[in-house]
Design an enzyme around this catalytic site. Structure first.
Site, PDB file in Angstrom:
ATOM      1  CE  LYS A  10       1.844 -17.832  -2.067  1.00  0.00           C
ATOM      2  NZ  LYS A  10       0.954 -18.998  -2.170  1.00  0.00           N
ATOM      3  CE1 TYR A  34      -3.551  -2.593   0.701  1.00  0.00           C
ATOM      4  CE2 TYR A  34      -4.648  -0.499   1.095  1.00  0.00           C
ATOM      5  CZ  TYR A  34      -4.714  -1.848   0.841  1.00  0.00           C
ATOM      6  OH  TYR A  34      -5.936  -2.443   0.714  1.00  0.00           O
ATOM      7  CG  ASP A  45      -8.128  -4.703   1.513  1.00  0.00           C
ATOM      8  OD1 ASP A  45      -9.090  -4.193   2.126  1.00  0.00           O
ATOM      9  OD2 ASP A  45      -8.026  -4.696   0.274  1.00  0.00           O
ATOM     10  CG  ASP A  82      -2.027 -20.204  -0.801  1.00  0.00           C
ATOM     11  OD1 ASP A  82      -1.522 -20.134   0.335  1.00  0.00           O
ATOM     12  OD2 ASP A  82      -1.532 -20.877  -1.726  1.00  0.00           O
ATOM     13  CG  ASP A 138     -13.813  -6.936   2.020  1.00  0.00           C
ATOM     14  OD1 ASP A 138     -13.536  -6.170   2.959  1.00  0.00           O
ATOM     15  OD2 ASP A 138     -14.360  -6.547   0.963  1.00  0.00           O
TER      16      ASP A 138
HETATM   17  C1  IPM Z   1     -10.569  -1.128   3.724  1.00  0.00           C
HETATM   18  C2  IPM Z   1     -10.774  -0.565   2.346  1.00  0.00           C
HETATM   19  C3  IPM Z   1      -9.640   0.385   2.035  1.00  0.00           C
HETATM   20  C4  IPM Z   1      -8.354  -0.421   2.039  1.00  0.00           C
HETATM   21  C5  IPM Z   1      -9.811   1.162   0.732  1.00  0.00           C
HETATM   22  C6  IPM Z   1     -11.127   1.887   0.676  1.00  0.00           C
HETATM   23  C7  IPM Z   1      -8.677   2.105   0.498  1.00  0.00           C
HETATM   24  O1  IPM Z   1     -10.888  -1.589   1.419  1.00  0.00           O
HETATM   25  O2  IPM Z   1     -10.531  -0.340   4.688  1.00  0.00           O
HETATM   26  O3  IPM Z   1     -10.484  -2.348   3.859  1.00  0.00           O
HETATM   27  O4  IPM Z   1      -7.984  -1.035   1.023  1.00  0.00           O
HETATM   28  O5  IPM Z   1      -7.696  -0.458   3.077  1.00  0.00           O
HETATM   29 MG    MG Z   2     -10.962  -3.545   2.279  1.00  0.00          MG
END
Ligand code: IPM
Ligand code: MG
Length: 358
Positions: free
Chosen positions: A193, A138, A249, A225, A253
């Site tokens: 990884k 990042y 990240d 993975d 999710d």
């Molecule tokens: C998160 C989001 C952010 C990230 C984006 C919106 C920049 O996906 O907070 O998980 O990638 O960190």
């Molecule tokens: Mg995210």
């Protein structure tokens, strides 16, 4: 306690309004809370031409904690990258040195039906992902898109980013993660990884070094993975996970869906001194913005995390979390978690139900 309130874009202002009701109740009971709002993301760009206006950054620096809604929207997608809402979010994380991102995934038994996985796989799930938030690909340099010689002689475009972690960056997030694991199930899984990446090899080495300070915590290692697969196959094997920025990240999710809806999950992003930014994991959901149907519970639970981690007031944190548990048990559901036989309510009705229980 000074809280900078940054509603942001899309559903941000609606969900923040419900969280503010909770803070108003606490203030009414005599807690000293100072609230000040400022624009971030697309709202920052609209107001000041910058997704993180100077005034917003200053407010956030001076505050004890930051409460954030969400940023982003289709009307900003064609802006230059430095002006996009997401850049405002990444900059505030970096500027405030919020390197430890705590993303809990838990599933109230009543919501097991709302998960896309079998109820028995996810019921009573309670895991914590600690994601490093200010390093990795990042922020690593160099990065860019440039012309380089291609295979057939001419130049072609290449895009590149740098996955980079220093051992001090790994060590400080390791200490946060081990500390959290100590207060939970004393099991920490470090995800990387290392079979392919040097950056991950160092990550793993430093985790093993830091583990010596926490002999009670069982440290394990997993490739990312495999971790993605295990999270879906048998998520309850995990207690606390620690991982880098990009893997965290993606995995967070995935983990959020185990809990029925991304609309349920709060997060905390902490610096070295427990100052924190608190926000729901979900985005700005522009498709449902302004319709009062978003789920405010992730934002309300983020306020609970604020009390737990920045204000060291776990009694108040427990009380807010308990109120959320009760509204779920009473059958209140926003659209994202609604199932037959439960009560469908709006964003503001959900907020009101939490207040009643509080
Ligand atoms: C998160 C989001 C952010 C990230 C984006 C919106 C920049 O996906 O907070 O998980 O990638 O960190
Ligand atoms: Mg995210």
């Amino acid at each position: 306690m000074k809280i900078a309130v940054l509603p942001g874009d899309g559903i941000g202002p609606e969900i923040i309004a419900q969280a503010l009701k909770v803070l108003e109740i606490l203030r009414g009971e005599g807690m000293k809370i100072e609230l000040e709002s400022a624009a971030i993301g697309g709202a920052g760009y609209d107001a000041a031409g910058d997704p993180l206006p100077d005034a917003t950054l200053k407010l956030a620096r001076d505050a004890d904690a930051v409460l954030l809604g969400a940023v982003g929207g289709p009307q900003y997608d064609s802006l230059d990258r430095p002006l996009r809402p997401e850049r405002g979010l990444l900059r505030i994380r970096k500027e405030l040195n919020l390197f430890a991102n705590l993303r809990p995934a838990l599933l109230y038994p009543e919501l097991a039906e709302a998960s896309s996985l079998k109820p028995e796989v996810v019921a009573n799930l309670d895991l914590m992902i600690v994601r490093e938030l200010t390093g990795d690909v990042y922020f690593g340099q160099p990065r860019g898109i440039e012309m380089r010689p291609g295979p057939t002689g001419g130049n072609e475009r290449v895009g590149f980013n740098t996955m980079l972690y220093s051992e001090s960056e790994i060590r400080r997030v390791a200490h946060v993660a081990f500390g959290i694991a100590m207060k939970r199930g004393k099991k920490l899984c470090s995800v990387e990884k290392a079979n392919v990446l040097e950056c991950s090899e160092l990550w793993k080495e430093v985790m093993i070094e830091v583990a010596k300070d926490y002999p009670e915590v069982a440290l394990s290692h997993m490739y990312v993975d495999n971790a993605a697969m295990q999270l879906i196959r048998a998520p309850k094997q995990f207690d606390t996970i620690v991982t880098g920025n990009i893997f965290g990240d993606i995995l967070s999710d995935a983990a959020s869906m185990l809990s029925g809806s991304i609309g349920m999950l709060p997060s905390a992003s902490l610096d070295q001194h427990k100052k924190g930014m608190y926000e729901p994991i979900h985005g700005s959901a522009p498709d449902i913005a302004g319709r009062d149907i978003a789920n405010p519970l992730a934002t309300i639970l983020s306020v609970a995390m604020m009390y737990r981690y920045t204000f060291s007031d776990s009694a108040t944190a427990d009380r807010i979390e308990q109120a959320v548990k009760q509204v779920i048990a009473q059958g209140y559901r926003t659209a994202d978690i609604w199932t037959a036989g439960t009560m469908r309510v709006s964003c503001s009705e959900m907020g009101a139900a939490v207040i009643k229980n509080l």
